[in-house]
Design a protein around this motif. Sequence first.
Motif, PDB file in Angstrom:
ATOM      1  N   ILE A  76       0.812  -1.057   0.180  1.00 49.57           N
ATOM      2  CA  ILE A  76      -0.051   0.075   0.006  1.00 49.57           C
ATOM      3  C   ILE A  76       0.867   1.264   0.109  1.00 49.57           C
ATOM      4  CG2 ILE A  76      -1.969   1.241   1.238  1.00 49.57           C
ATOM      5  CD1 ILE A  76      -1.315  -2.275   2.800  1.00 49.57           C
TER       6      ILE A  76
ATOM      7  N   LEU B  33      -3.096   6.702  -4.132  1.00 51.75           N
ATOM      8  CA  LEU B  33      -2.839   5.597  -3.577  1.00 51.75           C
ATOM      9  C   LEU B  33      -2.594   4.446  -4.526  1.00 51.75           C
ATOM     10  CD1 LEU B  33      -3.437   3.662  -0.854  1.00 51.75           C
ATOM     11  CD2 LEU B  33      -5.848   3.695  -1.879  1.00 51.75           C
TER      12      LEU B  33
ATOM     13  N   LEU C 229      -1.986   0.153  -5.102  1.00 55.75           N
ATOM     14  CA  LEU C 229      -2.294  -1.052  -4.192  1.00 55.75           C
ATOM     15  C   LEU C 229      -1.875  -2.102  -5.093  1.00 55.75           C
ATOM     16  CD1 LEU C 229      -6.129  -0.313  -2.717  1.00 55.75           C
ATOM     17  CD2 LEU C 229      -3.771   0.023  -1.471  1.00 55.75           C
TER      18      LEU C 229
ATOM     19  N   TYR D   5      -2.299  -6.392  -4.783  1.00 54.03           N
ATOM     20  CA  TYR D   5      -2.648  -7.225  -3.898  1.00 54.03           C
ATOM     21  C   TYR D   5      -2.444  -8.585  -4.487  1.00 54.03           C
ATOM     22  CZ  TYR D   5      -5.901  -4.170  -1.059  1.00 54.03           C
ATOM     23  OH  TYR D   5      -6.241  -3.359  -0.077  1.00 54.03           O
TER      24      TYR D   5
ATOM     25  N   GLY E  65     -10.743  -2.794  -2.139  1.00 56.53           N
ATOM     26  CA  GLY E  65      -9.710  -2.240  -1.390  1.00 56.53           C
ATOM     27  C   GLY E  65      -9.340  -0.659  -1.735  1.00 56.53           C
ATOM     28  N   CYS E  66      -9.522  -0.606  -3.393  1.00 62.19           N
ATOM     29  CA  CYS E  66      -9.365   0.911  -3.894  1.00 62.19           C
ATOM     30  C   CYS E  66     -10.684   1.683  -3.360  1.00 62.19           C
ATOM     31  CB  CYS E  66      -9.396   0.859  -5.338  1.00 62.19           C
ATOM     32  SG  CYS E  66      -8.180   0.087  -6.059  1.00 62.19           S
TER      33      CYS E  66
ATOM     34  N   ALA F 197     -10.818   2.774   0.533  1.00 64.14           N
ATOM     35  CA  ALA F 197      -9.627   3.368   1.435  1.00 64.14           C
ATOM     36  C   ALA F 197      -9.786   4.815   1.759  1.00 64.14           C
ATOM     37  CB  ALA F 197      -8.387   3.396   0.377  1.00 64.14           C
TER      38      ALA F 197
ATOM     39  N   GLY G  72      -4.788   0.214  -8.643  1.00 66.57           N
ATOM     40  CA  GLY G  72      -4.992  -1.192  -7.916  1.00 66.57           C
ATOM     41  C   GLY G  72      -4.430  -2.263  -8.998  1.00 66.57           C
TER      42      GLY G  72
ATOM     43  N   SER H 107      -6.011  -2.014   2.475  1.00 72.39           N
ATOM     44  CA  SER H 107      -5.814  -0.533   2.048  1.00 72.39           C
ATOM     45  C   SER H 107      -5.833   0.477   3.192  1.00 72.39           C
ATOM     46  CB  SER H 107      -6.628  -0.131   0.845  1.00 72.39           C
ATOM     47  OG  SER H 107      -7.993  -0.171   1.165  1.00 72.39           O
TER      48      SER H 107
END
Lengths: 161, 82, 763
Positions: C309, C326, C328, C330, C343-344, C347, C360, C381
């Motif tokens: 992250i 951000l 990410l 994964y 997750g995106c 966050a 992401g 995240s």
Amino acid sequence: MSKHHVTTTINGEPTEYLCEGQQTMLDVLRDELGLTGSKEGCSSGDCGACTIIVDGDIVCSCLMLGVEAEGRKITTIEGVAEGDKLHPVQQKFLEHAALQCGFCTPGFIVAAKALLDQNPNPTEEEARYWLAGNLCRCTGYDKILRAVMDAAEVMRAEARR
Amino acid sequence: MPHVVMTGVAARRLTGGVTEFDVEANTVRRMIAELDRRYPGLGAQIDESMAVAIDGEIFQDAYLAPLKPDSEVVLIPKIGGG
Amino acid sequence: MSYLDKEALKVVGTRPIRPDGIDKVIGRASFGADYTMPGMLWGKVKRSPHAHARILKIDVSKALRVPGVRAIVTAADFPNIANEEAFVGEGPMNFRDLSRNCMARDKALYDGHAVAAVAATSNAAAEEAAELIEVEYEVLPHVIDVEAAMAPGAPILHDDMLTQGVEPKPTKPSNVAKKITFTKGDIAKGFAEAEVVIERKYTTKPVHQAYIEPHACVVAVANDGQTTIWSSSQGQFMVRAYCAKLLGVDIANIRAMPAEIGGGFGGKTLVYLEPVAMALSKKSGRPVKLVMNREEVFRGTGPTSGGTIEVKLGAKRSGRIVAAELVLKYQAGAFAGSPVGPGCMCAFAMYDLDNVHITGYDVVSNRPKVAAYRAPGAPISSFGVESCLDELARELGIDPLALREMNAARDGTKTPYGPTLTNVGYLQTVEAARNHPNAKIPLGPNQGRGIASGFWFNIGGESSAAVHVNEDGTVAVVEGNPDIGGSRASMAMMAAEVLGIPYEKVRPVVGDTASIGFTFLTGGSRVTFATGMAVTQAAEKVVEQLKSRAAAIWDISPEAVEWRDGKAFPAGANAGSFEPLSLADIAIKSGRTGGPITAEVSINAQGAGPGFATHICDVEVDRETGHVKILRYTAVQDVGRAIHPSYVEGQIQGGVTQGVGWALNEEYIYDKDGRLENAGFLDYRIPVASDMPMIDAVMVEVPNPRHPFGARGVGEVPIVPPMAAVANAIADAVGARMRDLPMSPPKLRAELDELDPPRMAAE
């Protein structure tokens, strides 16, 4: 390979069974005797879901062989209540919502009963360490501890009467 | 007419990179049909992999959900959960 | 109808004993492994010892000679499914990948990948035969870590994987399955306006859901193909659909029975054993039981992703965040499909930000395919973002709660992923956290306090429920969701409230796939919301029938009857003068008034209402050992309306504890050959009772207007904040900023030594 003949006492009932040398007590309870209340979560003694009481001590039944039950007195989750009267630990588990999925519950109840049989007035910390061999993934232990401490109080009050 | 925005998705290839659309439609079904007419294949893509946020509320698989003339519609990846 | 007036409720909001409770405290509840069938065989899965290997040959001749062996299956016994996403009512699923995850075809892609399975008359014979299945492998180079899998020259898992979401369309295969981006505003302009910029990288390890019940099933295929499946899963309809697809049979030929489920947390939202047991049963003509042991659960089933992250925040000195970036990455495991999308999206969902850019990557590597785990993607995240916010707060000298308040999302805030939020209870959680007595308890030496917030969407979806009035006026509720944490109690409570009868008169059951209409699986915090809505509507339909039955008995118009407190009353003086009729009075005459009184409702529920939480964690650090003790934990959450408050608290307390394990101990550890080294509860250490304090679950109730009782999903969001809350508390306690999970004692010791190097004895 011939089977071993075992004479033992389970939940107050004289019990005989045949088992193979490598069969664990948990396998015997679940597969030979139909006592499926004890659960298999790991088969390595780490999770406590198969906890039983053998001559007053708690044991992970996955770490004990079926043949070792010879001449012993064994209590499983099926033997904790007296008839239709729940043990205070069982009752308090219900009242405090101390179970979510209920898979670890038999092991916790057996372990907690053994604790209160030995120590009627545990501190919360003592209870936490006693139950540290029983894993629960659902509850975060909060309500389990509340149920056990509450059950201890009920049992002490009953003992005074 | 409802304004439709598509975010975060790989479906841009179907639209040549366009991500915002004005679509004359009063239900999700009609909106999807119109987008599919403009960009063939996009309708199936929306059906299979997208949720529709209408004025902030997330609808999944909801053809009948109504759209108002001034609705903000956002196509986002479908959401599951544990 | 709406039942949002809390004061008027008699059942909802109380704490009755769950209906399945007795069976669970006396050991009588039947979980997946507790079922047996006459003539049943025992199955065992053979698993790959290699992280990445071509399967050259499988020789079963020795295994077949073991006495008692009845059938052996390999990938050759399953249809070879094409690479296409199909839609079968459970959302998109690549069935080629699912099939190959259940039984490796051509290549084994991770240590523990199933390559064959055997069924025999005893467990011992099955285990012996599985050992004797000989698999010839060509071992291939493997890759475990996410950034290594993305690097040029990395071993490629799938020759046909071309990264989606990049332009121009790639021509060479890659381990990056997908790239996604979300953009709001102008990120460059935002950073240009920033007075403070802080840029950090955080990492997390894969963690397992670690439900205590291993996967288990019994499957019986009859000669005509009709199949019955007993299994422990988060959705019997999911099991039915996936098995039908993977074995190439009609859904109508499968009846899936929901066993009690011993925990899932997302990990039982897909199948591993059921299709294999089905193939073994078909081949042997006998029912087959398959149960995993704990090692198989860790090696062969999905944890959630680990990931990296990278967070960059730009802010004004005042604390107003003007830019947020951000990235990410994964791990998806061996097949595409990490939860990087949510997750995106989660966050920054707690915050009102003008300029955001989120990227992401979904990356495959030689690990078990990830499965959903509680708020999939969001905890990872959020660990980075909420830690970085804390670092920003320290840099600016602003209280972390004040920083969150200043940037908080409200009704009308446009999220970075597009939609404008409505029905937001976030600020209420911040305020309740600030005002909680635990937030004011003074801290001692080496003690610290950490704050973090979290978001989860919550979902609705397809649900069915039936309400049957029994002849004596008691009620059966049938619903389609496996009860994973007490939902049967909530269903019975909502039905009892609508019908106006005592909770104990309503008995809820989870129906099998032939007994109730289609219901999407238990997950996404949807059951109390969506299935609760179906139960409520079915109960309301029953009330309408009860009114018309009373009208028939009184021979008046149904409009002249009203339903109160479980009884029919004439609506007014004009309706006539009659003694009220109870539900039991009407039920016993139902044959005379038109037959059984029953209603089934199937819906696709929408408007789940977002879930927000703010947590306060107090820790004490042992500087000598690096051990972190959780002193107290306060979890504030907007729960909409708590139907059964004890089980809502339980969801919060359980989620927090899983988060604490994720923060401090849990991780998948691989050796250099890509084999999992800690596939057991001794070495994969989840929190135990002595690790935890009591957990203060603080329920803020901002009712969700879309639900008849105001419920929101509650199960997922409690696992989102804990990792950052613990990290922020450690930083507060000893000044060590832990950016790599888990924050285990050796790592914290190393960090402390770096901050304050130990003096050598020789000096």
